[in-house]
Scaffold this active site. Structure first.
Site, PDB file in Angstrom:
ATOM      1  N   SER A  52      39.876  44.634  31.914  1.00 31.48           N
ATOM      2  CA  SER A  52      41.163  44.682  32.624  1.00 31.48           C
ATOM      3  C   SER A  52      41.531  46.111  32.974  1.00 31.48           C
ATOM      4  O   SER A  52      42.223  46.350  33.950  1.00 31.48           O
ATOM      5  CB  SER A  52      42.280  44.135  31.735  1.00 31.48           C
ATOM      6  N   GLU A  72      39.176  38.140  40.279  1.00 30.53           N
ATOM      7  CA  GLU A  72      39.001  39.334  41.108  1.00 30.53           C
ATOM      8  C   GLU A  72      37.539  39.789  40.981  1.00 30.53           C
ATOM      9  O   GLU A  72      37.032  39.950  39.869  1.00 30.53           O
ATOM     10  CB  GLU A  72      39.950  40.449  40.650  1.00 30.53           C
ATOM     11  N   ASN A 128      47.171  43.284  38.386  1.00 31.09           N
ATOM     12  CA  ASN A 128      47.855  44.044  37.345  1.00 31.09           C
ATOM     13  C   ASN A 128      48.512  45.301  37.906  1.00 31.09           C
ATOM     14  O   ASN A 128      49.482  45.803  37.347  1.00 31.09           O
ATOM     15  CB  ASN A 128      46.896  44.387  36.198  1.00 31.09           C
ATOM     16  N   HIS A 169      36.975  39.619  37.097  1.00 29.62           N
ATOM     17  CA  HIS A 169      38.193  39.700  36.286  1.00 29.62           C
ATOM     18  C   HIS A 169      38.917  38.356  36.303  1.00 29.62           C
ATOM     19  O   HIS A 169      39.540  37.982  37.295  1.00 29.62           O
ATOM     20  CB  HIS A 169      39.096  40.831  36.806  1.00 29.62           C
TER      21      HIS A 169
END
Ligand SMILES: NC(=O)c1ccc[n+]([C@@H]2O[C@H](COP(=O)([O-])OP(=O)(O)OC[C@H]3O[C@@H](n4cnc5c(N)ncnc54)[C@H](O)[C@@H]3O)[C@@H](O)[C@H]2O)c1
Length: 373
Positions: A118, A151, A189, A139
């Protein structure tokens, strides 16, 4: 779909990733360096499938076939037949680089190695690899077997063949795969930060968490900013914010608000601790300036997406889709831009910048996208 998938790390994410591919018909070989994690894996996989079986989403036959396709193996050497290996181990660069070296020693030359990191750069994880062209990021979001979005992150040396295999196999497993740049936080994120940050700025100005959340829900969000922090955990949210702030050189757009730090220090982590910003209560009451609150938060979401877009490696559609799928947003930042109009967004940001306290100065400067539109 034919193919053997390897998974390393049988924690929260790894277990879900095993299920993603096994449910789609892939044979999965999975391992963990911690013997107890290997020993308990089958029981945890069975428990994770139980709600779907109970609901009738899968038959007993499907359930058994999924588990039959999964083999828990003792070590990385046993992953040799895999054409794609996803790692979901501890989030430290040294451990991930050392795992890559171990995998390269046993895998076929064209096998793809995907990291579920991450917060680390895929480029850094690929550094030192014998065949960096086969390394990329996949991801997943938690819970991996439920969340539709993945992702797909290339580093500058990732080969098209590796991206094609990782993308095709993951799409075959039912995911929506969106290309994301190897930038801190990737798309979701990173672009989500203002959803929390601007709400925290409002809180520090004296507004209540309940009224801010009510304003966002009235604007179409399933859950408000503080409800989402309570769901994720304030500690997890703080760690993600701090990580991104560091990675972005401490820019005020990623300011770590004291209100969040205090919340964690006080142990009010949200659902998991029984007390959060709004949990166990609910959003409300709806303030009279609800629309202005939502506009302010959306203006900063639009601006962050504009900054990311300017850095390259993604598209407006990619960002919009990623935020709708990854965060359940009712609309993506570029749809917000179209709805409000660039003039309104610019004026909102200019007003915020003009009244920003010293520690937030430059937070609201418009992205190149807004300057140009
Ligand atoms: N938890 C999330 O919401 C989330 C979301 C997306 C990505 N991620 C990323 O996924 C990865 C795993 O996160 P998690 O939450 O599942 O962690 P976790 O702590 O639940 O699981 C990690 C597992 O990896 C094992 N492990 C550690 N070092 C290992 C090694 N060298 N070789 C083999 N196994 C090893 C541990 O025994 C543990 O079972 C991290 O990179 C994290 O950043 C987490």
């Amino acid at each position: 779909m034919d193919g053997i998938v390897g998974v390393v790390g049988l924690g929260t994410m790894g277990l879900g990733i095993v299920l993603v591919y096994a449910q789609a018909g892939f044979a999965v070989l999975a391992t963990d360096s911690f013997p107890a994690a290997r020993a308990s894996a089958r029981e945890r996989l069975t428990a994770a499938l139980a709600p779907r079986l109970a609901k009738g989403a899968i038959s007993q036959g499907d359930h058994d076939a999924i588990l039959d396709r999964i083999t828990i193996v003792d070590d990385v050497a046993a992953l040799a037949p895999a054409g794609l290996v996803v790692e979901a181990i501890i989030e430290t660069l040294a451990a991930k680089q050392s795992l890559v070296a171990g995998l390269e020693a046993v895998l076929a030359p064209d096998a793809v190695i995907a990291t579920n990191t991450s917060s680390l750069a895929v480029t850094a994880i690929a550094t030192g690899a014998k065949r960096p062209e086969r390394i990329l990021g996949l991801h997943f979001f938690n819970p991996a077997q439920v969340m539709k979005l993945v992702e797909l992150v290339a580093h500058p040396g990732t080969s098209p063949a590796a991206l094609t295999r990782a993308g095709d196999w993951t799409r075959a497993a039912g995911k929506v795969v969106i290309d994301a740049p190897d930038r801190p936080g990737f798309i979701v994120n990173r672009c989500a930060r203002p959803f929390y940050g601007e709400a925290l700025a409002l809180l520090e100005e004296g507004r209540s968490a309940g009224e801010i959340d009510a304003a966002m829900q009235a604007a179409g969000y399933r859950i408000g900013s503080f409800g989402l922090i309570d769901l994720i955990g304030a500690d997890i949210n703080l760690a993600a914010t701090e990580g991104l702030s560091r990675a972005m050189g401490g820019h005020p757009r990623y300011h770590v608000f004291a209100a969040l730090q205090d919340q964690v220090a006080a142990g009010r982590l949200g659902r998991k601790s029984g007390q959060g910003f709004v949990f166990p209560g609910e959003a409300g009451p709806l303030p009279t300036d609800a629309a202005a609150i939502a506009l302010r938060i959306e203006a900063t979401l639009v601006n962050e997406a504009g900054w990311l877009l300017a850095e390259g490696g993604t598209t407006r559609d990619g960002i919009d889709s990623a935020l709708k799928l990854g965060l359940n947003f009712p609309r993506g930042p570029f749809e917000m831009l179209a709805a409000h109009g660039a003039d309104r967004i610019r004026a909102t940001l200019a007003g915020l910048e003009a009244s920003a306290p010293a520690h937030l100065k430059t937070r609201y400067l418009p992205s190149p996208l807004l300057e140009a539109s």
